[in-house]
Design a protein around this motif. Structure first.
Motif, PDB file in Angstrom:
ATOM      1  N   ALA A   1       2.038  15.196  13.725  1.00 27.51           N
ATOM      2  CA  ALA A   1       2.134  15.851  12.408  1.00 27.51           C
ATOM      3  C   ALA A   1       3.617  15.904  12.056  1.00 27.51           C
ATOM      4  O   ALA A   1       4.319  16.864  12.376  1.00 27.51           O
ATOM      5  CB  ALA A   1       1.528  17.256  12.463  1.00 27.51           C
ATOM      6  N   ALA A   2       4.080  14.819  11.440  1.00 28.27           N
ATOM      7  CA  ALA A   2       5.511  14.636  11.203  1.00 28.27           C
ATOM      8  C   ALA A   2       5.917  15.130   9.818  1.00 28.27           C
ATOM      9  O   ALA A   2       5.095  15.665   9.073  1.00 28.27           O
ATOM     10  CB  ALA A   2       5.845  13.150  11.344  1.00 28.27           C
ATOM     11  N   ASN A   3       7.190  14.958   9.482  1.00 29.39           N
ATOM     12  CA  ASN A   3       7.638  15.155   8.093  1.00 29.39           C
ATOM     13  C   ASN A   3       8.161  13.818   7.592  1.00 29.39           C
ATOM     14  O   ASN A   3       8.364  12.884   8.376  1.00 29.39           O
ATOM     15  CB  ASN A   3       8.685  16.267   7.995  1.00 29.39           C
ATOM     16  CG  ASN A   3       9.934  15.955   8.797  1.00 29.39           C
ATOM     17  OD1 ASN A   3      10.616  14.971   8.549  1.00 29.39           O
ATOM     18  ND2 ASN A   3      10.213  16.787   9.802  1.00 29.39           N
TER      19      ASN A   3
ATOM     20  N   SER B   1      -1.098  19.503   9.338  1.00 31.96           N
ATOM     21  CA  SER B   1      -0.784  20.409   8.210  1.00 31.96           C
ATOM     22  C   SER B   1      -1.197  21.874   8.396  1.00 31.96           C
ATOM     23  O   SER B   1      -0.874  22.693   7.539  1.00 31.96           O
ATOM     24  CB  SER B   1      -1.385  19.910   6.882  1.00 31.96           C
ATOM     25  OG  SER B   1      -0.575  18.898   6.319  1.00 31.96           O
ATOM     26  N   THR B   2      -1.909  22.193   9.479  1.00 32.96           N
ATOM     27  CA  THR B   2      -2.431  23.562   9.572  1.00 32.96           C
ATOM     28  C   THR B   2      -1.483  24.540  10.260  1.00 32.96           C
ATOM     29  O   THR B   2      -1.806  25.720  10.396  1.00 32.96           O
ATOM     30  CB  THR B   2      -3.779  23.600  10.325  1.00 32.96           C
ATOM     31  OG1 THR B   2      -3.549  23.197  11.681  1.00 32.96           O
ATOM     32  CG2 THR B   2      -4.801  22.695   9.688  1.00 32.96           C
TER      33      THR B   2
ATOM     34  N   PRO C   1      -3.801  15.962  16.295  1.00 36.58           N
ATOM     35  CA  PRO C   1      -3.600  17.417  16.222  1.00 36.58           C
ATOM     36  C   PRO C   1      -4.176  17.872  14.879  1.00 36.58           C
ATOM     37  O   PRO C   1      -4.606  17.038  14.081  1.00 36.58           O
ATOM     38  CB  PRO C   1      -2.076  17.552  16.229  1.00 36.58           C
ATOM     39  CG  PRO C   1      -1.599  16.330  15.483  1.00 36.58           C
ATOM     40  CD  PRO C   1      -2.625  15.232  15.755  1.00 36.58           C
TER      41      PRO C   1
ATOM     42  N   ILE D   1       2.899  24.782  10.497  1.00 37.17           N
ATOM     43  CA  ILE D   1       4.042  25.092   9.635  1.00 37.17           C
ATOM     44  C   ILE D   1       3.727  24.768   8.168  1.00 37.17           C
ATOM     45  O   ILE D   1       4.177  25.468   7.259  1.00 37.17           O
ATOM     46  CB  ILE D   1       5.278  24.299  10.137  1.00 37.17           C
ATOM     47  CG1 ILE D   1       5.704  24.835  11.518  1.00 37.17           C
ATOM     48  CG2 ILE D   1       6.430  24.355   9.143  1.00 37.17           C
ATOM     49  CD1 ILE D   1       6.632  23.939  12.313  1.00 37.17           C
ATOM     50  N   TYR D   2       2.942  23.743   7.924  1.00 33.75           N
ATOM     51  CA  TYR D   2       2.640  23.328   6.546  1.00 33.75           C
ATOM     52  C   TYR D   2       1.578  24.190   5.852  1.00 33.75           C
ATOM     53  O   TYR D   2       1.313  24.016   4.660  1.00 33.75           O
ATOM     54  CB  TYR D   2       2.271  21.849   6.496  1.00 33.75           C
ATOM     55  CG  TYR D   2       3.482  20.919   6.455  1.00 33.75           C
ATOM     56  CD1 TYR D   2       4.782  21.423   6.416  1.00 33.75           C
ATOM     57  CD2 TYR D   2       3.332  19.534   6.448  1.00 33.75           C
ATOM     58  CE1 TYR D   2       5.889  20.577   6.384  1.00 33.75           C
ATOM     59  CE2 TYR D   2       4.435  18.685   6.400  1.00 33.75           C
ATOM     60  CZ  TYR D   2       5.709  19.208   6.369  1.00 33.75           C
ATOM     61  OH  TYR D   2       6.794  18.367   6.315  1.00 33.75           O
TER      62      TYR D   2
ATOM     63  N   GLY E   1       9.878  20.907  14.067  1.00 29.46           N
ATOM     64  CA  GLY E   1       9.280  21.929  14.936  1.00 29.46           C
ATOM     65  C   GLY E   1       7.859  21.551  15.306  1.00 29.46           C
ATOM     66  O   GLY E   1       7.455  20.397  15.164  1.00 29.46           O
TER      67      GLY E   1
ATOM     68  N   GLY F   1      12.017  14.073  13.558  1.00 29.58           N
ATOM     69  CA  GLY F   1      11.684  15.225  14.390  1.00 29.58           C
ATOM     70  C   GLY F   1      11.677  16.517  13.599  1.00 29.58           C
ATOM     71  O   GLY F   1      12.016  16.531  12.414  1.00 29.58           O
TER      72      GLY F   1
ATOM     73  N   GLY G   1      -5.605  21.645  24.686  1.00 31.01           N
ATOM     74  CA  GLY G   1      -4.436  21.358  25.516  1.00 31.01           C
ATOM     75  C   GLY G   1      -3.271  20.855  24.697  1.00 31.01           C
ATOM     76  O   GLY G   1      -3.189  21.097  23.493  1.00 31.01           O
ATOM     77  N   ASP G   2      -2.381  20.163  25.399  1.00 30.58           N
ATOM     78  CA  ASP G   2      -1.126  19.689  24.820  1.00 30.58           C
ATOM     79  C   ASP G   2      -1.259  18.187  24.579  1.00 30.58           C
ATOM     80  O   ASP G   2      -1.478  17.428  25.524  1.00 30.58           O
ATOM     81  CB  ASP G   2      -0.013  20.004  25.826  1.00 30.58           C
ATOM     82  CG  ASP G   2       1.359  19.599  25.344  1.00 30.58           C
ATOM     83  OD1 ASP G   2       1.457  18.841  24.354  1.00 30.58           O
ATOM     84  OD2 ASP G   2       2.340  20.033  25.965  1.00 30.58           O
TER      85      ASP G   2
HETATM   86  N1  AR6 Z   1      -0.318  19.643  21.201  1.00 31.45           N
HETATM   87  C1  AR6 Z   1      -1.316  19.727  20.301  1.00 31.45           C
HETATM   88  N2  AR6 Z   1      -1.234  20.446  19.172  1.00 31.45           N
HETATM   89  C2  AR6 Z   1      -0.084  21.127  18.960  1.00 31.45           C
HETATM   90  C3  AR6 Z   1       1.013  21.088  19.847  1.00 31.45           C
HETATM   91  C4  AR6 Z   1       0.868  20.296  21.020  1.00 31.45           C
HETATM   92  N3  AR6 Z   1       1.841  20.193  21.924  1.00 31.45           N
HETATM   93  N4  AR6 Z   1       2.001  21.877  19.330  1.00 31.45           N
HETATM   94  C5  AR6 Z   1       1.534  22.400  18.187  1.00 31.45           C
HETATM   95  N5  AR6 Z   1       0.281  21.953  17.962  1.00 31.45           N
HETATM   96  P1  AR6 Z   1       2.528  21.867  13.117  1.00 31.45           P
HETATM   97  P2  AR6 Z   1       2.227  20.834  10.365  1.00 31.45           P
HETATM   98  C6  AR6 Z   1      -0.631  22.240  16.839  1.00 31.45           C
HETATM   99  O1  AR6 Z   1       3.199  23.069  12.623  1.00 31.45           O
HETATM  100  O2  AR6 Z   1       1.545  22.079   9.934  1.00 31.45           O
HETATM  101  C7  AR6 Z   1       7.245  20.165  11.849  1.00 31.45           C
HETATM  102  O3  AR6 Z   1       8.481  20.810  11.703  1.00 31.45           O
HETATM  103  C8  AR6 Z   1      -0.425  23.520  16.078  1.00 31.45           C
HETATM  104  O4  AR6 Z   1      -0.970  24.619  16.798  1.00 31.45           O
HETATM  105  O5  AR6 Z   1       3.084  21.175  14.313  1.00 31.45           O
HETATM  106  O6  AR6 Z   1       1.642  19.514   9.944  1.00 31.45           O
HETATM  107  C9  AR6 Z   1       7.235  18.774  11.247  1.00 31.45           C
HETATM  108  O7  AR6 Z   1       8.488  18.126  11.413  1.00 31.45           O
HETATM  109  C10 AR6 Z   1      -1.198  23.212  14.810  1.00 31.45           C
HETATM  110  O8  AR6 Z   1      -2.589  23.405  15.028  1.00 31.45           O
HETATM  111  O9  AR6 Z   1       2.417  20.716  11.964  1.00 31.45           O
HETATM  112  C11 AR6 Z   1       6.941  19.064   9.813  1.00 31.45           C
HETATM  113  O10 AR6 Z   1       8.118  19.432   9.112  1.00 31.45           O
HETATM  114  C12 AR6 Z   1      -0.979  21.716  14.606  1.00 31.45           C
HETATM  115  O11 AR6 Z   1      -0.444  21.244  15.856  1.00 31.45           O
HETATM  116  C13 AR6 Z   1       5.999  20.230   9.871  1.00 31.45           C
HETATM  117  O12 AR6 Z   1       6.270  20.880  11.119  1.00 31.45           O
HETATM  118  C14 AR6 Z   1      -0.037  21.341  13.487  1.00 31.45           C
HETATM  119  O13 AR6 Z   1       1.008  22.277  13.387  1.00 31.45           O
HETATM  120  C15 AR6 Z   1       4.553  19.792   9.893  1.00 31.45           C
HETATM  121  O14 AR6 Z   1       3.713  20.918   9.844  1.00 31.45           O
END
Ligand code: AR6
Length: 242
Positions: free
Chosen positions: A51-53, A178-179, A175, A181-182, A60, A58, A38-39
């Motif tokens: 999963a921040a930067n 890193s999996t 969540p 966008i990272y 994506g 904020g 879910g969300d």
């Molecule tokens: N609920 C649960 N999981 C989610 C949701 C949600 N609402 N939305 C996405 N996911 P990502 P990262 C999952 O890309 O790889 C941002 O720009 C998604 O499917 O959100 O750590 C930050 O500012 C995936 O499995 O995070 C950073 O710059 C997981 O969350 C960068 O992206 C993580 O995907 C971080 O990239």
């Protein structure tokens, strides 16, 4: 609402999870660990992890969703506490570290912002071969700030759990850091997440302090099928059935 998030014990009993033939881990914590599709922004728990930067303002993915659901107060709190106070030449939250804020308009009380390692800038798309990725994961000079990505990812989970206990919070939802966008490969990232949490719960009096650790898999992500299959396969290895 937490009652609706099934524990591993309930998933085993419902036949939604299957134990592997053999695991080196003893059965434990089946009532403390959950897998939830879910969300994450909808969960009413003590803390959700973002999963921040490292800028903490904020972005994506799940970060964007958390900021939208929390409202502008979240960004303002982070700016005041961590951005404005960051020393010159340093970032508000270096990779591998975490910062805590309140949840604002979210149903969760707190948000723990964790900055995972990024492999994306190095890969620029999918790796040409597996060996390229394998090298990238182990080469300290090739990725985030000269540190090994696996160690940085483990730190995200470890530091989130420590901050949770320090703040006397009872539940935490993660969540797959890193999996998205990272670009961290899902199997390796999941092994790190599960190993770090299993080890944390096993230490000292930690299990008494933690009521629930929830792994949240986004049901609407492009890779959600893959993520679900990975967690279904690996969870029973780290948390086998009794
Ligand atoms: N609920 C649960 N999981 C989610 C949701 C949600 N609402 N939305 C996405 N996911 P990502 P990262 C999952 O890309 O790889 C941002 O720009 C998604 O499917 O959100 O750590 C930050 O500012 C995936 O499995 O995070 C950073 O710059 C997981 O969350 C960068 O992206 C993580 O995907 C971080 O990239």
């Amino acid at each position: 609402p937490l009652a609706e998030v099934k524990t591993l014990r309930q998933l085993y009993e419902a036949g939604d999870l299957r134990a592997p033939a053999k695991s080196e881990y003893k059965p434990a914590f089946l009532d403390k660990v959950s897998l939830h599709l879910g969300d994450i922004t909808k969960l009413q728990v003590d803390a959700i992890v973002n999963a921040a930067n490292s800028g903490l303002q904020g972005g994506g993915g799940v970060d964007g969703s958390i900021h939208r659901a929390a409202g502008p107060g979240l960004k303002a709190e982070l700016r005041e506490k961590y951005v404005d106070t960051a020393k010159a030449g340093s970032v508000p939250c270096p990779t591998g570290e975490v910062r805590i804020s309140t949840g604002h308009e979210l149903p969760s009380k707190y948000v723990i912002h964790a900055v995972g390692p990024s492999l994306a800038w190095n890969l620029r798309g999918p790796p040409a071969e597996d060996t390229k990725l394998a090298t990238l994961l182990r080469d300290p000079t090739s990725a985030s700030e000269g540190k090994i990505p696996a160690a940085l990812l483990a730190s995200c989970y470890q530091n989130s759990l420590e901050v949770m206990v320090e703040n006397k919070l009872k539940h935490i939802a993660f969540p797959c850091i890193s999996t998205g966008i990272y670009g961290y490969p899902i199997v390796e990232a999941t092994e790190i997440a599960l190993h770090t949490i299993r080890t944390f719960l096993s230490a000292d009096d930690h299990a008494d302090k933690v009521e629930r650790v929830i792994f949240v898999l986004f049901d609407k992500g492009p890779d959600s099928e893959r993520d679900i299959a990975t967690y279904r396969k690996l969870l029973p290895h780290f948390f086998p059935q009794e």
